[in-house]
Design a protein around this motif. Structure first.
Motif, PDB file in Angstrom:
ATOM      1  N   MET A 195       0.842  -1.195   0.000  1.00  0.00           N
ATOM      2  CA  MET A 195       0.000   0.000   0.000  1.00  0.00           C
ATOM      3  C   MET A 195       0.875   1.242   0.000  1.00  0.00           C
ATOM      4  N   LYS A 196       0.415   2.257  -0.746  1.00  0.00           N
ATOM      5  CA  LYS A 196       1.136   3.508  -0.803  1.00  0.00           C
ATOM      6  C   LYS A 196       0.291   4.620  -0.181  1.00  0.00           C
ATOM      7  N   ALA A 197       0.957   5.536   0.497  1.00  0.00           N
ATOM      8  CA  ALA A 197       0.272   6.698   1.056  1.00  0.00           C
ATOM      9  C   ALA A 197       1.312   7.773   1.302  1.00  0.00           C
ATOM     10  N   ALA A 198       0.936   9.007   1.042  1.00  0.00           N
ATOM     11  CA  ALA A 198       1.864  10.115   1.229  1.00  0.00           C
ATOM     12  C   ALA A 198       2.321  10.176   2.679  1.00  0.00           C
ATOM     13  N   GLU A 206       2.669  12.606   4.654  1.00  0.00           N
ATOM     14  CA  GLU A 206       1.826  13.451   5.507  1.00  0.00           C
ATOM     15  C   GLU A 206       0.528  12.748   5.896  1.00  0.00           C
ATOM     16  N   HIS A 207       0.038  11.871   5.028  1.00  0.00           N
ATOM     17  CA  HIS A 207      -1.162  11.108   5.350  1.00  0.00           C
ATOM     18  C   HIS A 207      -0.854  10.039   6.417  1.00  0.00           C
ATOM     19  N   GLN A 208       0.323   9.461   6.329  1.00  0.00           N
ATOM     20  CA  GLN A 208       0.720   8.485   7.349  1.00  0.00           C
ATOM     21  C   GLN A 208       0.895   9.167   8.702  1.00  0.00           C
ATOM     22  N   LEU A 209       1.471  10.352   8.696  1.00  0.00           N
ATOM     23  CA  LEU A 209       1.624  11.099   9.950  1.00  0.00           C
ATOM     24  C   LEU A 209       0.259  11.476  10.529  1.00  0.00           C
ATOM     25  N   ARG A 210      -0.659  11.828   9.628  1.00  0.00           N
ATOM     26  CA  ARG A 210      -2.004  12.159  10.104  1.00  0.00           C
ATOM     27  C   ARG A 210      -2.662  10.964  10.771  1.00  0.00           C
ATOM     28  N   LEU A 211      -2.285   9.759  10.321  1.00  0.00           N
ATOM     29  CA  LEU A 211      -2.830   8.546  10.920  1.00  0.00           C
ATOM     30  C   LEU A 211      -2.449   8.447  12.409  1.00  0.00           C
ATOM     31  N   LEU A 212      -1.268   8.947  12.742  1.00  0.00           N
ATOM     32  CA  LEU A 212      -0.869   8.957  14.155  1.00  0.00           C
ATOM     33  C   LEU A 212      -1.765   9.877  14.967  1.00  0.00           C
ATOM     34  N   ASP A 213      -2.198  10.981  14.358  1.00  0.00           N
ATOM     35  CA  ASP A 213      -3.120  11.885  15.048  1.00  0.00           C
ATOM     36  C   ASP A 213      -4.475  11.222  15.252  1.00  0.00           C
ATOM     37  N   ALA A 259       9.427   6.696   0.676  1.00  0.00           N
ATOM     38  CA  ALA A 259       8.751   7.471   1.714  1.00  0.00           C
ATOM     39  C   ALA A 259       7.252   7.235   1.728  1.00  0.00           C
ATOM     40  N   ASP A 260       6.679   6.875   0.581  1.00  0.00           N
ATOM     41  CA  ASP A 260       5.225   6.685   0.521  1.00  0.00           C
ATOM     42  C   ASP A 260       4.805   5.235   0.738  1.00  0.00           C
ATOM     43  N   GLU A 261       5.739   4.358   1.058  1.00  0.00           N
ATOM     44  CA  GLU A 261       5.369   2.964   1.317  1.00  0.00           C
ATOM     45  C   GLU A 261       4.824   2.832   2.732  1.00  0.00           C
ATOM     46  N   VAL A 262       3.683   2.174   2.857  1.00  0.00           N
ATOM     47  CA  VAL A 262       3.072   1.946   4.173  1.00  0.00           C
ATOM     48  C   VAL A 262       3.734   0.722   4.791  1.00  0.00           C
ATOM     49  N   LEU A 263       4.425   0.928   5.900  1.00  0.00           N
ATOM     50  CA  LEU A 263       5.183  -0.136   6.551  1.00  0.00           C
ATOM     51  C   LEU A 263       4.377  -0.785   7.657  1.00  0.00           C
ATOM     52  N   CYS A 321       4.433  -6.811  15.720  1.00  0.00           N
ATOM     53  CA  CYS A 321       3.017  -6.660  16.070  1.00  0.00           C
ATOM     54  C   CYS A 321       2.117  -6.447  14.868  1.00  0.00           C
ATOM     55  N   ARG A 322       2.665  -6.218  13.704  1.00  0.00           N
ATOM     56  CA  ARG A 322       1.952  -6.062  12.445  1.00  0.00           C
ATOM     57  C   ARG A 322       1.111  -4.790  12.376  1.00  0.00           C
ATOM     58  N   ARG A 323       1.326  -3.868  13.278  1.00  0.00           N
ATOM     59  CA  ARG A 323       0.641  -2.591  13.180  1.00  0.00           C
ATOM     60  C   ARG A 323       1.306  -1.725  12.106  1.00  0.00           C
ATOM     61  N   ILE A 324       0.580  -0.721  11.639  1.00  0.00           N
ATOM     62  CA  ILE A 324       1.159   0.220  10.693  1.00  0.00           C
ATOM     63  C   ILE A 324       2.274   0.984  11.398  1.00  0.00           C
ATOM     64  N   LEU A 325       3.434   1.009  10.793  1.00  0.00           N
ATOM     65  CA  LEU A 325       4.597   1.650  11.398  1.00  0.00           C
ATOM     66  C   LEU A 325       4.869   2.952  10.639  1.00  0.00           C
ATOM     67  N   VAL A 326       4.763   4.059  11.346  1.00  0.00           N
ATOM     68  CA  VAL A 326       4.882   5.374  10.701  1.00  0.00           C
ATOM     69  C   VAL A 326       6.232   5.989  11.014  1.00  0.00           C
ATOM     70  N   ARG A 327       6.934   6.385   9.961  1.00  0.00           N
ATOM     71  CA  ARG A 327       8.229   7.037  10.126  1.00  0.00           C
ATOM     72  C   ARG A 327       8.030   8.525  10.450  1.00  0.00           C
ATOM     73  N   THR A 328       8.847   9.011  11.410  1.00  0.00           N
ATOM     74  CA  THR A 328       8.808  10.418  11.791  1.00  0.00           C
ATOM     75  C   THR A 328      10.229  10.940  11.843  1.00  0.00           C
ATOM     76  N   THR A 329      10.371  12.199  12.208  1.00  0.00           N
ATOM     77  CA  THR A 329      11.712  12.792  12.318  1.00  0.00           C
ATOM     78  C   THR A 329      12.488  12.198  13.500  1.00  0.00           C
ATOM     79  N   GLU A 330      11.797  11.476  14.350  1.00  0.00           N
ATOM     80  CA  GLU A 330      12.438  10.867  15.511  1.00  0.00           C
ATOM     81  C   GLU A 330      12.560   9.351  15.364  1.00  0.00           C
ATOM     82  N   SER A 331      12.515   8.859  14.165  1.00  0.00           N
ATOM     83  CA  SER A 331      12.603   7.411  13.936  1.00  0.00           C
ATOM     84  C   SER A 331      14.032   6.888  14.077  1.00  0.00           C
ATOM     85  N   GLY A 332      15.031   7.790  13.998  1.00  0.00           N
ATOM     86  CA  GLY A 332      16.428   7.366  14.152  1.00  0.00           C
ATOM     87  C   GLY A 332      16.957   6.639  12.953  1.00  0.00           C
ATOM     88  N   LEU A 333      16.456   6.972  11.791  1.00  0.00           N
ATOM     89  CA  LEU A 333      16.887   6.256  10.582  1.00  0.00           C
ATOM     90  C   LEU A 333      18.105   6.927   9.981  1.00  0.00           C
TER      91      LEU A 333
END
Length: 246
Positions: free
Chosen positions: A1-4, A6-13, A225-229, A234-246
């Motif tokens: 699945m692909k998602a921008a 910013e959309h993945q970050l919005r999912l955290l909200d 960046a747009d790949e949904v991980l 735990c198989r939950r959606i994993l969202v990358r942020t500026t604090e992911s340490g990558l």
């Protein structure tokens, strides 16, 4: 699945709002004030039973006292009649006079015994009356406490409902910013695990709190960046942020 991104970050909200809603619902189901009301209800039921028992006991003692006093009156009346006959000189026979005097003495003893019974009943009535008054006062305090606890429960429930309504409105607005397919996947995972999306925080999944393997982190670094991980544990959606340490 692909998602921008910013959309993945919005999912955290969205997840944050869902967590706040779940937390509010848990609080609503487990209000300390509600438990206090339940405890007071049980206490009030017990006190009402005790109050009925105390009033019944008092009523029984009242009947007992009336009977004892009636017995004393009957013996006293008979003794008074005998004395009146004696004082009026209505008895001329020495044998009858002796019998009458003996009967008066016997009635006096009987009256004294019955008066002792009356005193004992009166003492028990005083104790029963004090018990009834004590239980009634305790019941009134418990009922007043229950009313106050109910007011606190209502206030707390209203506050939680306001919070829940605010978070639901916020969640609805945020969800509109997430693509339908991504939101559907998130919803499915949230229904399964309680948390549908989690941030990758310095190599650790915030959903299961487990650190990702070096190989998995390497794969994530290479992922678009747009790949949904998904978390490998735990198989939950994993969202990358500026604090992911990558």
């Amino acid at each position: 699945m692909k998602a921008a991104p910013e959309h993945q970050l919005r999912l955290l909200d969205v997840q944050q709002a869902d967590t706040a809603i779940a937390r509010a619902e848990h609080r609503a189901r487990n209000l300390p004030e509600a438990e206090e009301v339940r405890e007071l209800d049980a206490r009030i039921a017990e006190l009402r039973d005790r109050a009925v028992a105390a009033r019944t006991a008092l009523s029984d003692i009242d009947r007992e006292q009336r009977k004892a006093e009636s017995d004393v009156d009957q013996v006293r009346s008979r003794a008074d009649r005998d004395r009146a006959r004696l004082d009026a000189g209505q008895v001329s026979s020495p044998k009858e006079l002796e019998g009458l005097q003996s009967e008066i003495a016997s009635l006096q003893r009987r009256q004294a015994e019955l008066e002792e019974v009356v005193l004992e009943v009166m003492e028990r009535r005083e104790a029963a009356e004090a018990e009834a008054a004590s239980v009634t006062a305790e019941l009134e305090r418990a009922e007043a406490g229950r009313e106050a606890a109910e007011e606190r429960r209502s206030a707390a429930a209203l506050e939680i409902e306001d919070e829940r309504a605010t978070e639901r409105d916020r969640r609805e607005r945020l969800a509109k910013e997430v693509p339908e397919d991504l939101l559907a996947l998130y919803t499915k995972l949230r229904d399964q695990y309680g948390i549908g999306a989690a941030a990758l925080h310095y190599g650790r999944c915030e959903g299961c709190k487990l650190a990702l393997s070096t190989a998995e982190l390497g794969r994530i670094r290479q992922a678009p960046a747009d790949e949904v991980l998904r978390c490998e544990d735990c198989r939950r959606i994993l969202v990358r942020t500026t604090e992911s340490g990558l």
